[in-house]
Design a protein around this motif. Structure first.
Motif, PDB file in Angstrom:
ATOM      1  N   SER A  25       0.659  -1.220  -0.034  1.00 13.96           N
ATOM      2  CA  SER A  25      -0.044  -0.149   0.051  1.00 13.96           C
ATOM      3  C   SER A  25       0.754   1.340  -0.019  1.00 13.96           C
ATOM      4  CB  SER A  25      -0.882  -0.012   1.330  1.00 13.96           C
ATOM      5  OG  SER A  25      -0.269  -0.056   2.392  1.00 13.96           O
ATOM      6  N   GLU A  26       2.194   1.249   0.823  1.00 16.25           N
ATOM      7  CA  GLU A  26       3.169   2.280   0.642  1.00 16.25           C
ATOM      8  C   GLU A  26       3.337   2.665  -0.758  1.00 16.25           C
ATOM      9  OE1 GLU A  26       3.636  -0.246   2.778  1.00 16.25           O
ATOM     10  OE2 GLU A  26       2.791   0.870   4.590  1.00 16.25           O
ATOM     11  N   GLU A  27       3.682   1.558  -1.669  1.00 18.14           N
ATOM     12  CA  GLU A  27       4.052   1.762  -3.018  1.00 18.14           C
ATOM     13  C   GLU A  27       2.751   2.321  -3.842  1.00 18.14           C
ATOM     14  OE1 GLU A  27       7.503  -1.578  -4.103  1.00 18.14           O
ATOM     15  OE2 GLU A  27       5.399  -2.365  -3.636  1.00 18.14           O
ATOM     16  N   VAL A  28       1.676   1.926  -3.793  1.00 11.25           N
ATOM     17  CA  VAL A  28       0.548   2.417  -4.273  1.00 11.25           C
ATOM     18  C   VAL A  28       0.540   4.011  -3.837  1.00 11.25           C
ATOM     19  CG1 VAL A  28      -1.960   2.339  -4.667  1.00 11.25           C
ATOM     20  CG2 VAL A  28      -0.589   0.143  -4.757  1.00 11.25           C
ATOM     21  N   LEU A  29       0.727   4.300  -2.627  1.00 10.14           N
ATOM     22  CA  LEU A  29       0.334   5.664  -2.239  1.00 10.14           C
ATOM     23  C   LEU A  29       1.678   6.559  -2.876  1.00 10.14           C
ATOM     24  CD1 LEU A  29      -1.027   7.673  -0.351  1.00 10.14           C
ATOM     25  CD2 LEU A  29       0.571   7.221   1.463  1.00 10.14           C
ATOM     26  N   GLU A  30       2.765   6.083  -2.790  1.00  3.07           N
ATOM     27  CA  GLU A  30       3.689   6.883  -3.588  1.00  3.07           C
ATOM     28  C   GLU A  30       3.617   7.058  -5.042  1.00  3.07           C
ATOM     29  OE1 GLU A  30       8.528   6.424  -4.311  1.00  3.07           O
ATOM     30  OE2 GLU A  30       7.882   5.451  -2.379  1.00  3.07           O
ATOM     31  N   LEU A  31       3.109   6.079  -5.648  1.00  2.00           N
ATOM     32  CA  LEU A  31       2.842   6.139  -7.156  1.00  2.00           C
ATOM     33  C   LEU A  31       1.838   6.916  -7.398  1.00  2.00           C
ATOM     34  CD1 LEU A  31       3.048   2.412  -8.400  1.00  2.00           C
ATOM     35  CD2 LEU A  31       4.654   4.320  -8.977  1.00  2.00           C
ATOM     36  N   GLU A  32       0.679   6.973  -6.596  1.00  2.00           N
ATOM     37  CA  GLU A  32      -0.425   7.819  -6.674  1.00  2.00           C
ATOM     38  C   GLU A  32      -0.170   9.457  -6.452  1.00  2.00           C
ATOM     39  OE1 GLU A  32      -4.188   7.843  -6.160  1.00  2.00           O
ATOM     40  OE2 GLU A  32      -3.991   6.061  -7.560  1.00  2.00           O
ATOM     41  N   SER A  33       0.702   9.791  -5.241  1.00  4.41           N
ATOM     42  CA  SER A  33       1.199  11.058  -5.158  1.00  4.41           C
ATOM     43  C   SER A  33       2.282  11.702  -6.064  1.00  4.41           C
ATOM     44  CB  SER A  33       1.850  10.992  -3.767  1.00  4.41           C
ATOM     45  OG  SER A  33       2.869  10.390  -3.493  1.00  4.41           O
ATOM     46  N   GLN A  34       2.820  10.762  -6.915  1.00  2.15           N
ATOM     47  CA  GLN A  34       3.618  11.145  -7.720  1.00  2.15           C
ATOM     48  C   GLN A  34       2.733  11.572  -9.260  1.00  2.15           C
ATOM     49  OE1 GLN A  34       6.606   8.217  -8.557  1.00  2.15           O
ATOM     50  NE2 GLN A  34       7.859   8.626  -6.746  1.00  2.15           N
ATOM     51  N   THR A  35       1.676  10.828  -9.508  1.00  2.00           N
ATOM     52  CA  THR A  35       0.754  11.257 -10.585  1.00  2.00           C
ATOM     53  C   THR A  35      -0.103  12.314 -10.274  1.00  2.00           C
ATOM     54  OG1 THR A  35      -0.683   9.386 -10.038  1.00  2.00           O
ATOM     55  CG2 THR A  35       1.135   8.833 -11.592  1.00  2.00           C
ATOM     56  N   LEU A  36      -0.688  12.638  -9.154  1.00  4.20           N
ATOM     57  CA  LEU A  36      -1.524  13.656  -8.809  1.00  4.20           C
ATOM     58  C   LEU A  36      -0.813  14.775  -9.033  1.00  4.20           C
ATOM     59  CD1 LEU A  36      -3.184  12.355  -5.418  1.00  4.20           C
ATOM     60  CD2 LEU A  36      -4.207  12.348  -7.661  1.00  4.20           C
ATOM     61  N   ASN A  37      -1.713  15.950  -9.627  1.00  3.35           N
ATOM     62  CA  ASN A  37      -1.500  17.134  -9.638  1.00  3.35           C
ATOM     63  C   ASN A  37      -1.815  17.879  -8.475  1.00  3.35           C
ATOM     64  OD1 ASN A  37      -1.001  19.846 -10.458  1.00  3.35           O
ATOM     65  ND2 ASN A  37      -2.114  19.844 -12.348  1.00  3.35           N
ATOM     66  N   TRP A  38      -1.039  18.041  -7.596  1.00  5.09           N
ATOM     67  CA  TRP A  38      -1.300  18.837  -6.394  1.00  5.09           C
ATOM     68  C   TRP A  38      -1.605  20.408  -6.398  1.00  5.09           C
ATOM     69  CZ3 TRP A  38      -2.578  15.623  -2.580  1.00  5.09           C
ATOM     70  CH2 TRP A  38      -2.444  14.315  -2.445  1.00  5.09           C
ATOM     71  N   LYS A  39      -1.400  20.951  -7.513  1.00  5.76           N
ATOM     72  CA  LYS A  39      -1.689  22.497  -7.620  1.00  5.76           C
ATOM     73  C   LYS A  39      -3.378  22.607  -8.041  1.00  5.76           C
ATOM     74  CE  LYS A  39       2.922  23.616  -8.835  1.00  5.76           C
ATOM     75  NZ  LYS A  39       3.915  24.487  -9.067  1.00  5.76           N
ATOM     76  N   GLU A  40      -3.964  21.392  -8.329  1.00  5.24           N
ATOM     77  CA  GLU A  40      -5.266  21.456  -8.626  1.00  5.24           C
ATOM     78  C   GLU A  40      -6.282  20.957  -7.620  1.00  5.24           C
ATOM     79  OE1 GLU A  40      -6.062  20.398 -12.818  1.00  5.24           O
ATOM     80  OE2 GLU A  40      -4.690  21.999 -13.573  1.00  5.24           O
ATOM     81  N   VAL A  41      -7.485  21.010  -7.500  1.00  6.89           N
ATOM     82  CA  VAL A  41      -8.298  20.664  -6.625  1.00  6.89           C
ATOM     83  C   VAL A  41      -9.368  19.925  -7.507  1.00  6.89           C
ATOM     84  CG1 VAL A  41      -7.647  22.065  -4.580  1.00  6.89           C
ATOM     85  CG2 VAL A  41      -9.726  22.826  -6.113  1.00  6.89           C
ATOM     86  N   ASP A  42     -10.080  18.946  -6.665  1.00  6.97           N
ATOM     87  CA  ASP A  42     -11.305  18.330  -7.504  1.00  6.97           C
ATOM     88  C   ASP A  42     -12.569  19.318  -7.147  1.00  6.97           C
ATOM     89  OD1 ASP A  42      -9.836  16.537  -8.238  1.00  6.97           O
ATOM     90  OD2 ASP A  42      -9.961  15.110  -6.460  1.00  6.97           O
ATOM     91  N   GLN A  43     -12.562  19.992  -6.086  1.00  7.56           N
ATOM     92  CA  GLN A  43     -13.559  20.566  -5.664  1.00  7.56           C
ATOM     93  C   GLN A  43     -13.149  21.959  -5.112  1.00  7.56           C
ATOM     94  OE1 GLN A  43     -16.684  18.829  -3.069  1.00  7.56           O
ATOM     95  NE2 GLN A  43     -17.791  20.461  -2.964  1.00  7.56           N
ATOM     96  N   TYR A  44     -13.506  23.335  -5.387  1.00  9.01           N
ATOM     97  CA  TYR A  44     -13.203  24.640  -5.015  1.00  9.01           C
ATOM     98  C   TYR A  44     -13.760  24.850  -3.560  1.00  9.01           C
ATOM     99  CZ  TYR A  44     -10.306  26.008  -8.922  1.00  9.01           C
ATOM    100  OH  TYR A  44      -9.274  26.154  -9.778  1.00  9.01           O
ATOM    101  N   PRO A  45     -13.342  25.714  -2.671  1.00 13.79           N
ATOM    102  CA  PRO A  45     -14.002  26.195  -1.556  1.00 13.79           C
ATOM    103  C   PRO A  45     -15.328  26.597  -1.982  1.00 13.79           C
ATOM    104  CG  PRO A  45     -12.118  27.114  -1.755  1.00 13.79           C
ATOM    105  CD  PRO A  45     -12.020  26.455  -2.873  1.00 13.79           C
ATOM    106  N   ALA A  46     -16.488  26.597  -1.045  1.00 14.82           N
ATOM    107  CA  ALA A  46     -17.659  27.186  -1.453  1.00 14.82           C
ATOM    108  C   ALA A  46     -18.549  27.636  -0.507  1.00 14.82           C
ATOM    109  CB  ALA A  46     -18.618  25.946  -2.065  1.00 14.82           C
ATOM    110  N   PHE A  47     -19.153  28.795  -0.736  1.00 14.15           N
ATOM    111  CA  PHE A  47     -20.324  29.321   0.281  1.00 14.15           C
ATOM    112  C   PHE A  47     -21.487  28.362   0.198  1.00 14.15           C
ATOM    113  CE2 PHE A  47     -17.385  32.902  -0.702  1.00 14.15           C
ATOM    114  CZ  PHE A  47     -16.939  33.110   0.582  1.00 14.15           C
ATOM    115  N   GLU A  48     -22.695  28.700   0.760  1.00 12.47           N
ATOM    116  CA  GLU A  48     -23.798  27.924   0.613  1.00 12.47           C
ATOM    117  C   GLU A  48     -24.295  27.949  -0.656  1.00 12.47           C
ATOM    118  OE1 GLU A  48     -26.367  25.297   2.287  1.00 12.47           O
ATOM    119  OE2 GLU A  48     -24.830  26.110   3.608  1.00 12.47           O
TER     120      GLU A  48
END
Length: 157
Positions: A25-48
């Motif tokens: 699972s550590e190897e999977v996590l490391e591979l995932e973190s290398q491929t993720l774009n950490w400068k973008e979010v999936d959902q922006y902060p939001a008001f109601e």
């Protein structure tokens, strides 16, 4: 001919060497973190009011518009006295924590504006503190902190 094929079939089946590798699972996590774009979010902060926006661009625009409207409304209540006309754009770096708490990360203000409006930093802080509840941004379903660069137009006569 059929007998030859039947005799060769088991040889082909057993000759194939299937190799599997167990991945931790550590190897999977490391591979995932290398491929993720950490400068973008999936959902922006939001008001109601912005929570129904599903498209990222529309959600970001709604959030930024709500922040700007709240900041401008707060600044409009202030009645500064200036000796010279001001027409300046300051840059507000707004941080939204993973808990949804807004805070000013930094502000870029021209020295002339600071001289004419010495309370501008405290007004900006108070305007951010008065924002309604914010739901934090998320990446893969996990709340994350974000920083927004927002231009604020200051006009006074």
């Amino acid at each position: 001919m059929k007998r030859t094929l039947l005799l060769l079939l088991p040889i082909f089946l057993f000759a194939c060497n299937f190799e599997t590798k167990k991945i931790s699972s550590e190897e999977v996590l490391e591979l995932e973190s290398q491929t993720l774009n950490w400068k973008e979010v999936d959902q922006y902060p939001a008001f109601e009011d912005c929570q129904d926006e599903t498209e990222l661009t529309a959600a970001r625009d709604c959030f930024e518009r709500e922040v700007a409207e709240n900041v401008y409304a707060y600044l409009a209540k202030q009645e500064p006295v200036v000796t010279e006309a001001i027409n300046d754009t300051l840059l507000l770096y707004l941080k939204i924590s993973k808990e949804g708490r807004p805070e000013i990360d930094s502000v870029e203000i021209d020295s002339t504006t600071t001289k004419q409006l010495p309370e501008i930093r405290s007004w900006l802080t108070q305007s951010i503190d008065s924002l309604p509840k914010i739901y934090p941004a998320s990446k893969r379903g996990v709340p994350v902190s974000t920083v927004f660069k927002m231009p604020i137009l200051i006009k006074a006569e």
